[in-house]
Write an enzyme that holds these catalytic residues in place. Structure first.
Site, PDB file in Angstrom:
ATOM      1  N   HIS A  86       4.101   0.182   0.550  1.00 37.96           N
ATOM      2  CA  HIS A  86       4.955   0.106   1.739  1.00 37.96           C
ATOM      3  C   HIS A  86       6.045   1.166   1.577  1.00 37.96           C
ATOM      4  O   HIS A  86       7.086   0.914   0.963  1.00 37.96           O
ATOM      5  CB  HIS A  86       5.571  -1.283   1.875  1.00 37.96           C
ATOM      6  N   SER A  87       5.800   2.347   2.116  1.00 39.56           N
ATOM      7  CA  SER A  87       6.720   3.458   1.881  1.00 39.56           C
ATOM      8  C   SER A  87       8.064   3.274   2.575  1.00 39.56           C
ATOM      9  O   SER A  87       9.047   3.900   2.182  1.00 39.56           O
ATOM     10  CB  SER A  87       6.084   4.780   2.334  1.00 39.56           C
ATOM     11  N   CYS A  88       8.121   2.405   3.591  1.00 39.87           N
ATOM     12  CA  CYS A  88       9.394   2.225   4.297  1.00 39.87           C
ATOM     13  C   CYS A  88      10.446   1.601   3.396  1.00 39.87           C
ATOM     14  O   CYS A  88      11.644   1.817   3.598  1.00 39.87           O
ATOM     15  CB  CYS A  88       9.207   1.385   5.547  1.00 39.87           C
ATOM     16  N   PHE A  89      10.022   0.817   2.398  1.00 37.84           N
ATOM     17  CA  PHE A  89      11.003   0.292   1.448  1.00 37.84           C
ATOM     18  C   PHE A  89      10.540   0.454   0.007  1.00 37.84           C
ATOM     19  O   PHE A  89      10.937  -0.295  -0.877  1.00 37.84           O
ATOM     20  CB  PHE A  89      11.364  -1.175   1.736  1.00 37.84           C
ATOM     21  N   SER A  90       9.681   1.443  -0.233  1.00 36.45           N
ATOM     22  CA  SER A  90       9.281   1.849  -1.594  1.00 36.45           C
ATOM     23  C   SER A  90       8.786   0.669  -2.422  1.00 36.45           C
ATOM     24  O   SER A  90       9.266   0.411  -3.523  1.00 36.45           O
ATOM     25  CB  SER A  90      10.450   2.542  -2.312  1.00 36.45           C
TER      26      SER A  90
END
Length: 209
Positions: A171-175
């Site tokens: 989930h790259s939006c919150f690493s």
């Protein structure tokens, strides 16, 4: 808060100024309280002189990030659930069947020698794949250099939603990296590479082949 400087030379002061962030450079000082401005003016040289003290490659790294990532640096970026509370909060409990998964992942990330076979091709976790993994999880193309821009990769147990020995999810939006339970470090390594190199899983954004 005081703003002490440990810089012994103008070049070190220049690096320190950039590590503090552009929001703390003189152009934005009017937005700060007067006492902060005074302290910053003593700590940092003028902006133009600061930039002139650095080489283009140094400026590139400070502004654009570092495209090199050693095994230990990658491990240091991960927020490992080390104590009992952190493990419980992240879901890596005995009941989940994934209590050992963070330790497995650490071993995999530090091992750049063991090969895995993906689509008939041997792969190792080399520098390219480490950066690829970092990009997949964080959405960043390079590692921020120092200061408050540091990125931390969070681990979350997904044993309740992902089958055992399945691919991890990012989930790259919150690493965040979601990990199911794995039967062995070898299986984790295999599934991790398949996720990185299979564009049906990663969307092809970080496929380096």
């Amino acid at each position: 808060e005081d703003w002490p400087t440990t810089a012994a030379t103008p070049r070190e002061a220049a690096m320190q100024a950039l590590r503090d962030g552009f929001n703390l450079l003189p152009g934005c000082w009017p937005l700060l309280a007067e006492e902060q401005t005074v302290k910053l003016s003593k700590r940092h040289p003028p902006l133009l002189n600061t930039l002139q003290l650095l080489t283009p490659s140094e400026l590139g790294r400070m502004v654009g990030g570092d495209a090199t990532l050693s095994p230990q640096r990658l491990v240091d970026i991960v927020r490992w659930p080390t104590d009992l509370k952190a493990k419980v909060d992240a879901g890596f409990t005995t009941d989940s069947g994934a209590a050992c998964v963070p330790d497995m992942l650490r071993r995999v990330l530090l091992d750049d020698q063991t090969p895995v076979l993906v689509d008939g091709r041997e792969e190792r976790l080399d520098a390219t794949h480490r950066l690829q993994l970092f990009s997949w999880v964080t959405g960043r193309r390079a590692v921020p250099v120092g200061g408050s821009a540091e990125v931390v990769i969070r681990l979350e147990c997904a044993a309740a939603t992902l089958p055992i020995d399945s691919h991890p999810k990012a989930h790259s939006c919150f690493s965040q990296l979601d990990l199911p339970a794995y039967s062995s470090p070898g299986v984790l390594r295999q599934r991790l590479f398949e996720a990185l190199l299979n564009d049906t899983i990663t969307g092809g954004r970080y496929d380096v082949r």
